[in-house]
Enzyme design. Structure first.
Site, PDB file in Angstrom:
ATOM      1  CB  THR A  17      -0.912   0.027   1.249  1.00  0.00           C
ATOM      2  OG1 THR A  17      -1.571  -1.230   1.373  1.00  0.00           O
ATOM      3  CG2 THR A  17      -1.945   1.130   1.147  1.00  0.00           C
ATOM      4  CB  SER A 112       4.008   4.320   8.168  1.00  0.00           C
ATOM      5  OG  SER A 112       2.979   5.183   8.524  1.00  0.00           O
ATOM      6  CG  HIS A 113       0.928   2.177  10.908  1.00  0.00           C
ATOM      7  ND1 HIS A 113       1.064   2.373   9.557  1.00  0.00           N
ATOM      8  CD2 HIS A 113       0.355   0.971  11.046  1.00  0.00           C
ATOM      9  CE1 HIS A 113       0.579   1.329   8.918  1.00  0.00           C
ATOM     10  NE2 HIS A 113       0.139   0.469   9.786  1.00  0.00           N
ATOM     11  CG  ASP A 273       2.050   7.992  11.150  1.00  0.00           C
ATOM     12  OD1 ASP A 273       2.368   9.187  10.971  1.00  0.00           O
ATOM     13  OD2 ASP A 273       1.988   7.170  10.222  1.00  0.00           O
ATOM     14  CG  ASP A 275       5.236   8.047   7.932  1.00  0.00           C
ATOM     15  OD1 ASP A 275       4.349   7.766   8.768  1.00  0.00           O
ATOM     16  OD2 ASP A 275       5.045   7.971   6.706  1.00  0.00           O
ATOM     17  CG  ASP A 277       1.928   9.426   6.776  1.00  0.00           C
ATOM     18  OD1 ASP A 277       1.858   8.897   7.904  1.00  0.00           O
ATOM     19  OD2 ASP A 277       2.153   8.776   5.727  1.00  0.00           O
ATOM     20  NE  ARG A 278      -1.297   5.541   9.304  1.00  0.00           N
ATOM     21  CZ  ARG A 278      -1.833   4.336   9.351  1.00  0.00           C
ATOM     22  NH1 ARG A 278      -2.617   4.008  10.366  1.00  0.00           N
ATOM     23  NH2 ARG A 278      -1.598   3.458   8.410  1.00  0.00           N
ATOM     24  CE  LYS A 372      -1.331   8.142   5.906  1.00  0.00           C
ATOM     25  NZ  LYS A 372      -0.878   7.179   4.893  1.00  0.00           N
TER      26      LYS A 372
HETATM   27  C1  VG1 Z   1      -2.816   1.227   5.824  1.00  0.00           C
HETATM   28  C2  VG1 Z   1      -4.072   2.057   5.837  1.00  0.00           C
HETATM   29  C3  VG1 Z   1      -4.116   2.953   4.614  1.00  0.00           C
HETATM   30  C4  VG1 Z   1      -2.837   3.804   4.575  1.00  0.00           C
HETATM   31  C5  VG1 Z   1      -1.620   2.916   4.635  1.00  0.00           C
HETATM   32  C6  VG1 Z   1      -0.333   3.702   4.723  1.00  0.00           C
HETATM   33  O1  VG1 Z   1      -2.800   0.386   4.691  1.00  0.00           O
HETATM   34  O2  VG1 Z   1      -5.210   1.237   5.887  1.00  0.00           O
HETATM   35  O3  VG1 Z   1      -5.262   3.748   4.657  1.00  0.00           O
HETATM   36  O4  VG1 Z   1      -2.793   4.561   3.396  1.00  0.00           O
HETATM   37  O5  VG1 Z   1      -1.681   2.074   5.783  1.00  0.00           O
HETATM   38  O6  VG1 Z   1      -0.352   4.549   5.817  1.00  0.00           O
HETATM   39  P1  VG1 Z   1      -3.225  -1.158   4.737  1.00  0.00           P
HETATM   40  O7  VG1 Z   1      -2.968  -1.689   3.365  1.00  0.00           O
HETATM   41  O8  VG1 Z   1      -2.404  -1.786   5.808  1.00  0.00           O
HETATM   42  O9  VG1 Z   1      -4.678  -1.182   5.107  1.00  0.00           O
HETATM   43  V1  VG1 Z   1       1.087   4.977   6.557  1.00  0.00           V
HETATM   44  O10 VG1 Z   1       0.780   6.200   7.630  1.00  0.00           O
HETATM   45  O11 VG1 Z   1       1.412   3.441   7.282  1.00  0.00           O
HETATM   46  O12 VG1 Z   1       2.183   5.241   5.361  1.00  0.00           O
HETATM   47 CO    CO Z   2       2.431   7.038   8.234  1.00  0.00          CO
END
Ligand code: VG1
Ligand code: CO
Length: 539
Positions: A17, A112-113, A273, A275, A277-278, A372
């Protein structure tokens, strides 16, 4: 000075993603990061003399991979490399840097998270010249390249001092170490009325979760906006995020939640989060779901100087609740429904078709960058609170009384056996044709499909983006598998129920969704396939 290093391809470097995410141990394999970075450079044109931005969220391995990436980029002919001091750049700041430096693109090092540390996760994402995540055409070409790569290029050079601002040469390439915060903070000052926020004298708590937003939040909230010292908690980025998941939701940011529910809570609470962006938004005694936050920000954005002219359109990912759709309808502006992942918003933003975008996973942003942006959402909320002189709770209640309320929750089943998760999704897809018209636990299924998206700007099609079950009356359940995890599968079940403006606006979310939760299991056989009787995380 340029050296060619022979290598063997890895077969598992398919971006998900949001970039390639794997365990640190996987990234530490011989040539693993090098292969992926070289593959990026092998599939993009225009490198000679171009500018590349590099930065990450500071997690374990960040500095090491940045040193490698600088040498590989220099060997591939980039003229200038812009790196955040300490190897840090939040994802939205990296996006901004790519744009203001007219860079060809950027490498954003983050998972990210996901948690960080020697036994946790690392990630690499490539962003294109608009500052946004590479679209699927690029990530597919990149993945194909990783399967055939047989060499990578580098330059024999010492490690750089990433903590010293200024320029140095690596071969024929200039490497510039920049303040990661300054340009981003200046952009925020242009979009929002900092004086009004300062004058409002609000109290707030911000949890940076020991991740990258610490320095940004301290500079913007405490230094520029005058919030009290200590407003930013966990403000020093740590390689392992203090052992926590830097995921701003009610589970992982529960301390902030408790602060905000206490008798003496500040007026506004937020978190962001790994990085940056959340965002998580909690008013005093009022949690705002990310889907509601998107709708409320869209409805009030005109109160901030950067959006005084109104919105051109709103976009949301498919699993995000339809709360924002009601705002778009009321304003007579277009609404777009995209697959999960920020990369699908880029074309809409570039084309000027949407101004604000959001995802249920706590991502909100606008056309100011192409990612984001956690702090952006926090500042827009602060600007709205300052302009309306009302509490978050009052603004939320007023919103629901105008547009109705979309009760919403996401249930995550983590670390599920991949084969079992695939079987669940396969069975669901096979049943799509026969579901409409049937009744499950008192709910009648009106429509069922496997979401596919046609990009209105270039006609590209993305299929199999999640199974949607729409019930009569506007309730809905969506099933999809996560594309950001690093072990097993994560099943995400998104639950939504709409109550009109004259309906039950002040009820408990769990209660309001109970029949949909039961129907979801009956339809998908969650217990049967996964053996799980309850989700691991409810957000
Ligand atoms: C998750 C979220 C999605 C977001 C992605 C990256 O993806 O559901 O909405 O865009 O993380 O966010 P998934 O495929 O695990 O549902 V970040 O802040 O981790 O770059
Ligand atoms: Co993120």
């Amino acid at each position: 000075m340029t050296r060619t290093v022979a290598t063997q391809p890895y077969t598992d470097q398919k971006p998900g993603t949001s970039g390639l995410r794997k365990k640190v141990k996987v990234f530490q394999q011989l040539n693993y990061a090098e292969n992926f970075i070289q593959s990026v450079f092998d599939v993009i044109d225009g490198k000679q003399g171009a500018t590349l931005v590099i930065g990450g969220d500071g997690r374990f391995l960040n500095r090491e991979v940045i040193q490698k990436a600088i040498r590989i980029a220099a060997a591939n002919g980039f003229g200038r490399i812009v790196v955040g001091r300490g190897g840090l750049l939040s994802t939205p700041a990296a996006s901004n840097m790519i744009r203001i430096r007219s860079a060809l693109g950027g490498l954003v090092l983050s998972a990210s998270h996901n948690p960080g540390g020697p036994d946790e996760d690392f990630g690499i994402k490539y962003n294109i010249a608009n500052g946004g995540p590479a679209p699927e055409a690029v990530t597919e070409a990149l993945y194909a390249r990783t399967k055939t790569i047989d060499r990578w290029l580098t330059i024999d050079a010492e490690d750089l001092d990433l903590d010293a601002l200024g320029e140095v040469s690596v071969g024929a390439t200039t490497v510039e170490v920049v303040d990661p915060v300054a340009d981003y903070a200046a952009l925020m000052e242009r979009l929002f009325d900092f004086a009004a926020i300062r004058d409002a004298g609000l109290t707030m708590a911000f949890d940076a979760m020991s991740a990258v937003t610490g320095p940004y939040a301290t500079e913007i909230l405490e230094n520029r906006l005058g919030f009290a010292r200590g407003t930013v908690r966990n403000g020093v980025p740590l390689e392992d995020f203090g052992g926590h998941h830097p995921d701003p939701n009610l589970v992982h940011a529960h301390e902030l939640y408790e602060t905000m529910m206490a008798e003496d809570a500040p007026e506004f609470g937020a978190a962001s989060d790994g990085d940056g962006d959340r965002n998580l938004i909690i008013g005093r005694h009022r949690f705002v779901t990310p889907s509601d936050s998107l709708a409320m920000l869209a409805a009030n954005a005109h109160l901030a100087p950067g959006y005084a002219g109104g919105l051109k359109g709103i976009a949301r990912s498919m699993p995000t609740s339809a709360a924002a759709d009601r705002v778009a309808a009321a304003r007579g502006i277009p609404m777009f429904e995209t697959p999960t992942g920020w990369k699908f918003f880029g074309n809409l933003l570039d084309a000027g078709m949407a101004t604000i975008c959001g995802e249920e996973s706590a991502g909100t942003g606008s056309d100011h960058v192409r990612e984001k942006d956690g702090l952006w959402a926090v500042l827009l909320w602060l600007n709205i609170l300052a302009a309306r002189k009302q509490s978050v709770d009052t603004i939320a209640r007023d919103h629901w009384a105008t547009y109705g309320r979309n009760y919403y929750a996401r249930h995550d089943y983590e670390g599920v056996d991949s084969a079992a998760a695939d079987a669940l999704m396969r069975d669901l897809r096979d049943a799509l044709g026969t579901l409409p018209g049937t009744t499950v636990g008192g709910l009648t299924i009106a429509e069922a499909d496997d979401f596919a998206y046609t990009d209105p700007t270039d006609g590209s099609v993305s299929s199999h983006q999640g199974v949607r079950i729409l019930f009569e009356g506007g309730s809905r359940v969506v099933f999809r598998l996560s594309g950001t995890g690093t072990s097993g599968a994560t099943l995400r079940v998104y639950l939504e129920r709409y109550e009109p403006a004259d309906g039950n606006l002040d009820r408990d979310t769990g209660e309001m969704l109970a029949d949909i939760v039961a129907a979801a299991d009956a339809i998908a056989g969650i217990v049967k396939h996964t053996g799980r009787t309850a989700p691991d995380v409810v957000t």
